[in-house]
Scaffold this motif. Structure first.
Motif, PDB file in Angstrom:
ATOM      1  N   TYR A  69      27.168  76.738  78.297  1.00 27.03           N
ATOM      2  CA  TYR A  69      26.230  77.797  78.674  1.00 27.03           C
ATOM      3  C   TYR A  69      24.902  77.484  77.995  1.00 27.03           C
ATOM      4  O   TYR A  69      24.814  77.443  76.767  1.00 27.03           O
ATOM      5  CB  TYR A  69      26.746  79.175  78.237  1.00 27.03           C
ATOM      6  CG  TYR A  69      28.074  79.539  78.857  1.00 27.03           C
ATOM      7  CD1 TYR A  69      28.136  80.316  80.002  1.00 27.03           C
ATOM      8  CD2 TYR A  69      29.270  79.091  78.285  1.00 27.03           C
ATOM      9  CE1 TYR A  69      29.366  80.644  80.572  1.00 27.03           C
ATOM     10  CE2 TYR A  69      30.492  79.412  78.848  1.00 27.03           C
ATOM     11  CZ  TYR A  69      30.525  80.188  79.987  1.00 27.03           C
ATOM     12  OH  TYR A  69      31.744  80.505  80.553  1.00 27.03           O
ATOM     13  N   SER A  70      23.877  77.241  78.796  1.00 24.25           N
ATOM     14  CA  SER A  70      22.577  76.823  78.282  1.00 24.25           C
ATOM     15  C   SER A  70      21.545  77.915  78.516  1.00 24.25           C
ATOM     16  O   SER A  70      21.727  78.779  79.380  1.00 24.25           O
ATOM     17  CB  SER A  70      22.139  75.529  78.973  1.00 24.25           C
ATOM     18  OG  SER A  70      22.069  75.727  80.380  1.00 24.25           O
ATOM     19  N   PRO A  71      20.419  77.905  77.772  1.00 27.47           N
ATOM     20  CA  PRO A  71      19.354  78.884  78.016  1.00 27.47           C
ATOM     21  C   PRO A  71      18.761  78.747  79.408  1.00 27.47           C
ATOM     22  O   PRO A  71      18.836  77.689  80.046  1.00 27.47           O
ATOM     23  CB  PRO A  71      18.320  78.547  76.930  1.00 27.47           C
ATOM     24  CG  PRO A  71      19.102  77.877  75.857  1.00 27.47           C
ATOM     25  CD  PRO A  71      20.184  77.112  76.562  1.00 27.47           C
ATOM     26  N   HIS A  72      18.155  79.828  79.881  1.00 26.11           N
ATOM     27  CA  HIS A  72      17.621  79.844  81.246  1.00 26.11           C
ATOM     28  C   HIS A  72      16.493  78.835  81.428  1.00 26.11           C
ATOM     29  O   HIS A  72      16.329  78.290  82.521  1.00 26.11           O
ATOM     30  CB  HIS A  72      17.116  81.249  81.594  1.00 26.11           C
ATOM     31  CG  HIS A  72      18.223  82.251  81.752  1.00 26.11           C
ATOM     32  ND1 HIS A  72      18.890  82.442  82.949  1.00 26.11           N
ATOM     33  CD2 HIS A  72      18.791  83.105  80.875  1.00 26.11           C
ATOM     34  CE1 HIS A  72      19.812  83.385  82.799  1.00 26.11           C
ATOM     35  NE2 HIS A  72      19.774  83.799  81.556  1.00 26.11           N
ATOM     36  N   GLU A  73      15.684  78.608  80.386  1.00 20.18           N
ATOM     37  CA  GLU A  73      14.542  77.709  80.551  1.00 20.18           C
ATOM     38  C   GLU A  73      14.958  76.260  80.675  1.00 20.18           C
ATOM     39  O   GLU A  73      14.178  75.418  81.111  1.00 20.18           O
ATOM     40  CB  GLU A  73      13.572  77.867  79.377  1.00 20.18           C
ATOM     41  CG  GLU A  73      14.164  77.547  78.013  1.00 20.18           C
ATOM     42  CD  GLU A  73      14.764  78.760  77.340  1.00 20.18           C
ATOM     43  OE1 GLU A  73      14.940  78.731  76.113  1.00 20.18           O
ATOM     44  OE2 GLU A  73      15.050  79.750  78.042  1.00 20.18           O
ATOM     45  N   GLY A  74      16.195  75.929  80.298  1.00 26.96           N
ATOM     46  CA  GLY A  74      16.691  74.571  80.462  1.00 26.96           C
ATOM     47  C   GLY A  74      16.121  73.603  79.441  1.00 26.96           C
ATOM     48  O   GLY A  74      15.208  73.925  78.668  1.00 26.96           O
ATOM     49  N   GLY A  75      16.642  72.403  79.449  1.00 25.77           N
ATOM     50  CA  GLY A  75      16.172  71.350  78.568  1.00 25.77           C
ATOM     51  C   GLY A  75      17.012  71.129  77.335  1.00 25.77           C
ATOM     52  O   GLY A  75      17.013  70.033  76.776  1.00 25.77           O
ATOM     53  N   TYR A  76      17.731  72.154  76.870  1.00 22.47           N
ATOM     54  CA  TYR A  76      18.519  72.014  75.651  1.00 22.47           C
ATOM     55  C   TYR A  76      19.748  71.130  75.865  1.00 22.47           C
ATOM     56  O   TYR A  76      20.195  70.451  74.947  1.00 22.47           O
ATOM     57  CB  TYR A  76      18.956  73.385  75.147  1.00 22.47           C
ATOM     58  CG  TYR A  76      17.817  74.221  74.619  1.00 22.47           C
ATOM     59  CD1 TYR A  76      17.454  74.162  73.275  1.00 22.47           C
ATOM     60  CD2 TYR A  76      17.096  75.062  75.451  1.00 22.47           C
ATOM     61  CE1 TYR A  76      16.407  74.921  72.788  1.00 22.47           C
ATOM     62  CE2 TYR A  76      16.045  75.821  74.973  1.00 22.47           C
ATOM     63  CZ  TYR A  76      15.705  75.747  73.643  1.00 22.47           C
ATOM     64  OH  TYR A  76      14.662  76.490  73.172  1.00 22.47           O
TER      65      TYR A  76
END
Length: 209
Positions: A69-76
């Protein structure tokens, strides 16, 4: 025609006056503001400090199939993907939308009907299994194959259960499924998300053996 020399003098800029406050008085006092950091990650930057990369590698080897589960802004998620690539894994990136039946697409010869656009005859092409085909093309120094599936939140419970069992069917395969979003990058064993019991996992591994 005579021209008179003109001397330009720079205009003296007046200092910026402070804003008016209630009572039409100037406020000359300097207001001090303090920022409180919650930890080292807030002081340096949460995207620069990832102390959980070691635990991430351990869980990938232990559970072999994870739901992330990643943050909405992405990239992580790229930082965790790169760390697996440093370990020698080769990636197969797929999207859950349009994947079809995961068992048929990944482990069996499956038909694909290209769009005929109303002008061409309806055809059916057969493609090799995606996972088996990539496993045969792995270089000798590769550690394994990581099947990274984005938008896995649209998959049904039965499809997630198959993805959780795929490392038992193909021992050199690891599965990472993006099942949703959260405030920070977290992960859980995919068998827990899919509701797969340990007895079903043992049965699948026994059938493969």
């Amino acid at each position: 025609m005579l021209c008179c020399p003109v001397t330009l003098t720079p205009h003296k800029l007046s200092p910026v006056q402070p804003a008016f406050t209630k009572g039409a008085k100037y406020e000359n006092k300097l207001q001090l503001r303090s920022v409180r950091c919650g930890g080292l990650a807030d002081f340096i930057g949460g995207d620069l400090i990832k102390p959980d990369l070691g635990r991430w590698l351990e869980d990938v080897e232990k559970h072999k199939a994870l739901a992330v589960y990643s943050p909405h802004e992405g990239g992580y998620e790229g930082r965790y993907l790169t760390r697996l690539r440093y370990q020698g894994y080769v990636f197969l990136d797929l999207s859950a939308r349009g994947l079809g039946d995961p068992e048929t697409t990944l482990t069996k010869i499956h038909p694909v009907c290209p769009p005929h656009l109303g002008r061409q005859p309806i055809a059916r092409w057969y493609f090799p299994p995606e996972v088996d085909y990539r496993l045969n093309l792995l270089p000798p120094e590769a550690k394994g194959l990581v099947v990274w599936i984005i938008e896995a939140k649209v998959l049904s419970k039965a499809e997630l259960q198959f993805l959780a069992l795929l490392p038992s069917l193909r021992p050199k395969v690891r599965v990472i499924a993006e099942c949703g979003n959260w405030r920070k990058f977290i992960w859980k064993p995919l068998n827990e998300i899919a509701g797969l019991s340990p007895a079903e996992e043992l049965q699948a591994s026994t059938q493969q053996a």
